[in-house]
Write an enzyme that holds these catalytic residues in place. Structure first.
Site, mmCIF file in Angstrom:
data_model
loop_
_atom_site.group_PDB
_atom_site.id
_atom_site.type_symbol
_atom_site.label_atom_id
_atom_site.label_comp_id
_atom_site.label_asym_id
_atom_site.label_seq_id
_atom_site.Cartn_x
_atom_site.Cartn_y
_atom_site.Cartn_z
ATOM 1 C CG PHE A 150 -1.912 -1.148 1.224
ATOM 2 C CD1 PHE A 150 -3.082 -1.097 0.480
ATOM 3 C CD2 PHE A 150 -1.638 -2.292 1.949
ATOM 4 C CE1 PHE A 150 -3.968 -2.161 0.473
ATOM 5 C CE2 PHE A 150 -2.517 -3.364 1.950
ATOM 6 C CZ PHE A 150 -3.687 -3.302 1.208
ATOM 7 C CG LEU A 151 5.050 1.336 -1.435
ATOM 8 C CD1 LEU A 151 5.238 2.322 -2.565
ATOM 9 C CD2 LEU A 151 6.379 0.694 -1.115
ATOM 10 N NE ARG A 152 1.099 7.832 1.455
ATOM 11 C CZ ARG A 152 1.160 8.846 2.312
ATOM 12 N NH1 ARG A 152 0.386 9.880 2.178
ATOM 13 N NH2 ARG A 152 2.018 8.841 3.326
ATOM 14 C CE LYS A 202 -2.375 -1.962 -4.254
ATOM 15 N NZ LYS A 202 -1.776 -0.801 -3.629
ATOM 16 C CG LEU A 248 -12.462 14.839 0.276
ATOM 17 C CD1 LEU A 248 -13.287 15.469 1.393
ATOM 18 C CD2 LEU A 248 -13.395 14.190 -0.749
ATOM 19 C CB ALA A 250 -10.914 19.576 -7.130
ATOM 20 C CB CYS A 258 -1.223 2.112 -8.117
ATOM 21 S SG CYS A 258 0.333 1.313 -7.673
ATOM 22 C CE LYS A 261 -0.245 -2.018 -11.802
ATOM 23 N NZ LYS A 261 -0.884 -2.936 -10.884
HETATM 24 N N1 NAD Z 1 4.695 1.545 -7.425
HETATM 25 C C1 NAD Z 1 3.816 1.629 -6.449
HETATM 26 O O1 NAD Z 1 3.576 2.694 -5.867
HETATM 27 C C2 NAD Z 1 3.060 0.396 -6.001
HETATM 28 C C3 NAD Z 1 2.316 0.454 -4.810
HETATM 29 C C4 NAD Z 1 1.626 -0.683 -4.412
HETATM 30 C C5 NAD Z 1 1.662 -1.827 -5.194
HETATM 31 N N2 NAD Z 1 2.376 -1.852 -6.357
HETATM 32 C C6 NAD Z 1 2.408 -3.086 -7.124
HETATM 33 O O2 NAD Z 1 3.676 -3.709 -6.921
HETATM 34 C C7 NAD Z 1 4.119 -4.359 -8.113
HETATM 35 C C8 NAD Z 1 5.474 -3.821 -8.536
HETATM 36 O O3 NAD Z 1 5.321 -2.458 -8.856
HETATM 37 P P1 NAD Z 1 6.580 -1.489 -9.070
HETATM 38 O O4 NAD Z 1 6.029 -0.128 -9.268
HETATM 39 O O5 NAD Z 1 7.578 -1.743 -8.017
HETATM 40 O O6 NAD Z 1 7.130 -2.052 -10.474
HETATM 41 P P2 NAD Z 1 8.503 -1.683 -11.203
HETATM 42 O O7 NAD Z 1 8.217 -1.772 -12.641
HETATM 43 O O8 NAD Z 1 9.071 -0.442 -10.629
HETATM 44 O O9 NAD Z 1 9.489 -2.876 -10.786
HETATM 45 C C9 NAD Z 1 9.340 -4.192 -11.203
HETATM 46 C C10 NAD Z 1 10.721 -4.824 -11.288
HETATM 47 O O10 NAD Z 1 10.573 -6.218 -11.550
HETATM 48 C C11 NAD Z 1 11.647 -6.606 -12.383
HETATM 49 N N3 NAD Z 1 11.349 -7.891 -13.006
HETATM 50 C C12 NAD Z 1 10.544 -8.167 -14.062
HETATM 51 N N4 NAD Z 1 10.549 -9.492 -14.323
HETATM 52 C C13 NAD Z 1 11.348 -10.062 -13.399
HETATM 53 C C14 NAD Z 1 11.741 -11.398 -13.152
HETATM 54 N N5 NAD Z 1 11.313 -12.418 -13.892
HETATM 55 N N6 NAD Z 1 12.585 -11.632 -12.115
HETATM 56 C C15 NAD Z 1 13.057 -10.607 -11.364
HETATM 57 N N7 NAD Z 1 12.726 -9.323 -11.558
HETATM 58 C C16 NAD Z 1 11.873 -9.052 -12.568
HETATM 59 C C17 NAD Z 1 11.798 -5.451 -13.360
HETATM 60 O O11 NAD Z 1 13.046 -5.447 -13.997
HETATM 61 C C18 NAD Z 1 11.590 -4.258 -12.415
HETATM 62 O O12 NAD Z 1 12.824 -3.810 -11.885
HETATM 63 C C19 NAD Z 1 3.009 -4.147 -9.140
HETATM 64 O O13 NAD Z 1 2.129 -5.234 -9.112
HETATM 65 C C20 NAD Z 1 2.305 -2.896 -8.633
HETATM 66 O O14 NAD Z 1 0.968 -2.827 -9.036
HETATM 67 C C21 NAD Z 1 3.088 -0.757 -6.768
#
Ligand code: NAD
Length: 436
Positions: A150-152, A202, A248, A250, A258, A261
């Site tokens: 849940f990080l921002r 989530k 809230l 605007a 996130c 998608k």
């Molecule tokens: N970014 C956010 O703020 C956030 C917050 C909550 C949840 N999420 C979720 O967390 C997940 C990751 O998001 P993110 O923003 O960190 O993505 P990101 O694209 O920044 O990082 C994903 C990493 O995975 C690596 N990767 C891809 N295939 C791989 C494999 N087979 N083995 C090892 N590494 C591999 C990529 O090279 C990349 O470095 C997503 O599902 C996202 O929806 C993201």
């Protein structure tokens, strides 16, 4: 423990767990990223992350590798944090996860717990379990847990250490207890649940937050028409504890990796079980429309935008990050280019990422002043501190026509008159200087 995927979530999770004394190795298939990280340089901008990584590398608790054997042998816990980007039909692309899991399953050589942080539809952790069991040594016991993140971005380290909750969805008490133990030094309430509910928490959370944003944007659009002020309306609404003051604000709409998608994914998930999620459809539609509302305002006040210089201030989807994924700024830049405007962009940290998306269709300015010089409109899209604190007098000094379209309502409206600026915020009365 191993963190698979050294992106925004994986890196922050890995560095924070190392900070709490865990021995962490981050594995990624991106060799360039891992090289950079070994030198202590994070490939992303996130406040405090560089210091945390440097410190934990020095203490010998944080390591980086592209070697699958090194990553997966003799590990008790493996955290999955690879991307789950959207496919064309809105469903999440699980192929990165599948590849990561297959690779992991080939290499694990002891009983372990796999923790999924990637955002995935209900039922996916059961699939992950199936993928692992169809490839691993049958003598090994592997349990898969859902622990959505849940990080921002921009406050990711704070959120990891002081978040509102850690959700642990587990099929067995023992596996859930193990992950609860892993987080025992984090000052964060733990919610224990079944796996599918954890996965759903989530999506439901992000969809609800997106709904709050679209709702307040609709109210803002009505405020403009009835002569009310959205900032005052939101403040008055937010004092009601049942509503709360967060989300809230605007503006030009939500973006990032996130909300866009995850709303589309949840809509797709609902569709697959033959449920029409009508509120969510409206939430997405309103968000898609909101940048067009800003473009309409620009056209009304400036006429044709053709060959006009437009300064676009802020490119990251929010302040505190260099992430431009689904950023409203990129969408707006493309709309301005489409109208024939000469777009000059500026962002304190996201220029490099924007360059990959916008190429040479825009001019990259070295400072706010450079972007504003001789511009006929300034569009504010990311409320960086630097943008909020920029002297208002400079707008009239530098711009050909000092027209500010504030997509984040972040500038002081009451000071526009004394600075002789045309100010067009969202859902407010704004200020247009009288024609002398
Ligand atoms: N970014 C956010 O703020 C956030 C917050 C909550 C949840 N999420 C979720 O967390 C997940 C990751 O998001 P993110 O923003 O960190 O993505 P990101 O694209 O920044 O990082 C994903 C990493 O995975 C690596 N990767 C891809 N295939 C791989 C494999 N087979 N083995 C090892 N590494 C591999 C990529 O090279 C990349 O470095 C997503 O599902 C996202 O929806 C993201």
């Amino acid at each position: 423990m191993t963190i698979t995927g050294a992106g925004y979530v994986g890196l922050v999770t890995g560095a924070c767990l190392a900070e709490k004394g865990h021995e962490v190795i981050c594995f990624d298939i991106d060799k360039g990223k891992i090289e950079q990280l070994r030198r202590g340089e994070p490939p992303i901008y996130e406040p405090g992350l560089k210091e945390l990584i440097e410190e934990n590398i020095k203490e010998g608790r944080l390591h980086f590798t592209t070697d699958s054997k090194e990553a997966y042998r003799q590990r008790d816990v493996i955290v999955l944090a690879v991307g789950t980007p959207e496919k064309e039909d809105g469903s999440p692309n699980l192929s990165y996860l599948k590849n990561a899991v297959d690779n992991m399953a080939c290499h694990i050589n002891q009983n372990c717990t796999v923790v999924t942080k990637s955002t995935v539809p209900p039922g996916t952790n059961e699939k992950i379990s199936y993928w692992i069991h169809s490839m691993k040594n049958p003598a090994l016991k592997v349990e898969v847990i859902s622990c959505p993140e849940f990080l921002r971005e921009g406050a990711a380290i704070h959120d990891t250490f002081h978040g509102d909750r850690i959700v642990i969805g587990a099929a067995s008490k023992e596996a859930g207890d193990l992950i609860e133990e892993m987080y025992k030094d984090f000052n964060v309430p733990i919610v224990r649940t079944d796996i599918r509910s954890a996965e759903m928490i989530k999506y439901a959370s992000n969809a609800f937050l997106a709904a709050k944003i679209s709702f307040i944007n609709e109210i803002a659009n009505i405020c403009e028409r009835v002569g009310a002020d959205i900032e005052e309306v939101a403040a008055g609404m937010g004092l009601d504890n049942r509503i709360g003051r967060h989300f809230l604000k605007a503006g030009i709409g939500y973006g990032g990796s996130c909300f866009p998608k995850d709303t589309k994914a949840l809509h797709h998930i609902a569709g697959k079980v033959k449920y029409q999620f009508e509120i969510l459809e409206a939430v997405m539609k309103v968000n898609d429309r909101q940048s067009e509302v800003m473009m309409d305002k620009a056209r009304t006040h400036l006429g044709s935008l053709k060959r006009k210089k437009a300064a676009l201030l802020g490119l990251a989807f929010k302040p505190g990050t260099d992430d431009i994924r689904e950023s409203q700024a990129i969408k707006l830049a493309k709309a301005l280019i489409h109208e024939g405007a000469n777009v000059h962009v500026y962002d304190p940290v996201a220029m490099h990422n924007a360059e990959q998306e916008l190429g040479n269709a825009v001019v990259y300015s070295g400072s706010m002043g450079e972007a504003l010089l001789d511009a006929e409109a300034a569009f504010i899209v990311t409320e960086w501190e630097e943008i909020i604190e920029y002297p208002l007098s400079n707008y009239s000094l530098l711009m050909k026509e000092p027209v500010i379209l504030d997509g984040r309502n972040c500038l002081p409206m009451e000071k526009m008159k004394e600075n002789n600026l045309t100010y067009l915020p969202v859902g407010r009365k704004g200020f247009i200087p009288p024609i002398c």
